[in-house]
Design a protein around this motif. Structure first.
Motif, short mmCIF file in Angstrom:
data_model
loop_
_atom_site.label_atom_id
_atom_site.label_comp_id
_atom_site.label_asym_id
_atom_site.label_seq_id
_atom_site.Cartn_x
_atom_site.Cartn_y
_atom_site.Cartn_z
N VAL A 158 0.84 -1.19 0.00
CA VAL A 158 0.00 0.00 0.00
C VAL A 158 0.87 1.24 0.00
O VAL A 158 0.66 2.18 -0.76
CB VAL A 158 -0.93 0.00 1.23
N TRP A 206 2.33 1.80 -3.45
CA TRP A 206 1.39 2.37 -4.42
C TRP A 206 1.15 3.85 -4.15
O TRP A 206 1.07 4.64 -5.05
CB TRP A 206 0.07 1.62 -4.42
N ARG A 207 1.03 4.18 -2.90
CA ARG A 207 0.79 5.59 -2.58
C ARG A 207 1.95 6.44 -3.06
O ARG A 207 1.78 7.50 -3.61
CB ARG A 207 0.60 5.76 -1.08
N THR A 260 1.88 6.63 -6.93
CA THR A 260 0.82 7.48 -7.44
C THR A 260 1.16 8.94 -7.19
O THR A 260 1.03 9.79 -8.08
CB THR A 260 -0.52 7.12 -6.77
#
Ligand SMILES: [Zn+2]
Lengths: 248, 209
Positions: free
Chosen positions: A90, A93-94, A97
């Protein structure tokens, strides 16, 4: 053979549930005292579970209602374990992004990707069959390579994305199976991500849920991501990846 | 041909303006995270986990038990146990998927041993086949990677390793029964189950955090 040596060898039978109840209880006690066996059992149980891949079957739909109804009035046991912090994936991905948004434009590489489409009967059937064989030969070569590394991620809602890479062959394949049906007008797209920068690694056909992609260059990508994009693909992902496979 | 989309990229969409990134959505949620949410009593997470994993659970129960009605019962019991005991899931010991399948397998094996007499089991096993022949290339690529891997890695075992493992895992035999069936000494069967699984582990690239 001495008793201590003897009991360690039960790890395989234990992982396969091949012990009687009494033996199972005895070995469970042993695991709590023997770190080597505990580690081995964890790995061998994980391995044994993989054998069930061959047994995939959709149950009658009534089962869903029955299970959810029973769960709604079943009390849970409390664990009292400390919750782990944010999952590593997670965070990745953060980070990706955020970086992609900040960069605005991300360079696209010349990734050559081959999609093998099973669900559509288009084009010249013989040519397609021939291509399938060529791609399949590469897929088989990668999977059979001595140094093949396999990484898998479950896709929320069902299915899996798996990447197999062979450094010696300098070849990689992506296999996607039983993904949830894409919404109307959308298709699955793959991204190779290096240090938070995504590069398209191919677009599946509209509605396609299962496919095999051959990656000519994996390069130094650290993650393979999956998004849903408008049919035909996007130059950059338009959403946070719904699944990611760490390649490192 | 649309089957070949993506070779070198499609210039059509490359020329589009870039930077169409949407705001950060909620993070992706896999079985491990779902199971952690289930442990906190989240019934929506349970529903999502159910949908993600139920074909594996039911398929495994069906494989061991053969009988669809019994498989349905066992799968249902196992899934309720997953809800009930989710707090016991320890990600350090393996994946959520494996945890759920271990619960399922144990229940299926217990049921098959309780329910089935020797003669019945003989017939059941005779009817079972571990490997599905795939001679069609299209079927080959359609099979999930996991199935392909498992098939390939099982082929890499010795006959005795493979038979010992499949009789135990797919048919629910104890290692004593396996030793009898294969007319092999008990310590040998124990050892073959262990070193066979170790070889499978390495072939499948299984690791536990
Ligand atoms: Zn031990």
């Amino acid at each position: 053979m001495s008793q201590p040596t003897e009991i360690h060898t039960l790890a395989g039978a234990y992982a396969l549930d091949a012990l009687t109840e009494i033996e199972r209880a005895g070995f469970a006690r042993h695991i709590s005292e023997c770190e080597a066996c505990a580690t081995e059992v964890a790995e061998l149980s994980e391995t044994a579970s993989r054998l069930s891949a061959a047994a995939w079957e959709v149950p009658p739909s009534r089962m869903r209602d029955a299970v959810l109804a029973e769960v709604s009035h079943t009390r849970q046991v409390t664990g009292g374990k400390v919750e782990r912090a944010v999952h590593g994936d997670v965070r990745r991905w953060r980070r990706w992004t955020a970086a992609a948004v900040a960069a605005g434009v991300v360079a696209l590489g010349g990734m050559a990707t081959v999609w093998v489409v099973q669900e559509q009967r288009v084009g010249d059937a013989r040519q397609q069959a021939q291509q399938l064989r060529t791609d399949q030969a590469r897929v088989n070569a990668v999977l059979a390579a001595r140094d093949v590394r396999l990484r898998t991620a479950d896709v929320p809602g069902g299915g899996k994305v798996t990447v197999a890479i062979s450094p010696s062959l300098d070849d990689g394949v992506v296999l996607m199976s039983d993904l949830p049906a894409p919404p109307e007008g959308k298709a699955y797209q793959l991204w190779l991500i290096r240090e938070s920068s995504p590069t398209s690694a191919g677009v599946m056909a509209a509605g396609q849920r299962t496919g095999t992609a051959v990656l000519d260059t994996v390069g130094s990508a650290d993650t393979l991501g999956l998004t849903l994009e408008p049919v035909g693909g996007s130059p950059l992902p338009t959403m946070t990846p719904i699944a990611g496979v760490p390649l490192a | 041909m649309s089957a070949r989309a993506g070779r070198g990229g499609d210039p059509g969409w490359r020329e589009q303006p870039t930077a169409r990134i949407a705001p950060v959505d909620s993070p992706p949620v896999g079985p491990d995270e779902l199971l952690r949410q289930v442990a906190r009593g989240d019934d929506q997470a349970f529903t999502a986990l159910y949908d993600a994993i139920v074909p594996r659970v039911y398929g495994l129960a069906r494989r061991v038990l053969r009988d669809p009605a019994q498989a349905e019962e066992v799968a249902q019991e196992a899934l309720v146990e997953v809800w009930r005991t989710a707090a016991r899931f320890d990600p350090a010991k393996g994946s959520a998927t494996s945890w759920v399948l271990t619960i399922t397998h144990r229940r299926a094996v217990d049921r098959v041993r309780a329910a089935q007499a020797g003669a019945d089991r003989e017939r059941r096993v005779a009817a079972a086949s571990v490997e599905t022949p795939y001679d069609d290339v299209v079927e080959e690529v359609t099979a999930s990677l996991e199935q392909q891997q498992v098939r390939r890695c099982l082929k890499g075992l010795t006959d005795l390793q493979r038979e010992a493992i499949t009789l135990a895992y797919y048919d629910g035999y104890t290692y004593r029964e396996v030793a009898e069936k294969l007319d092999t000494a008990l310590p040998t069967i124990k050892t073959r189950m262990r070193d066979g699984l170790i070889r499978l582990r390495d072939c499948l690239g299984v690791s536990v955090a």
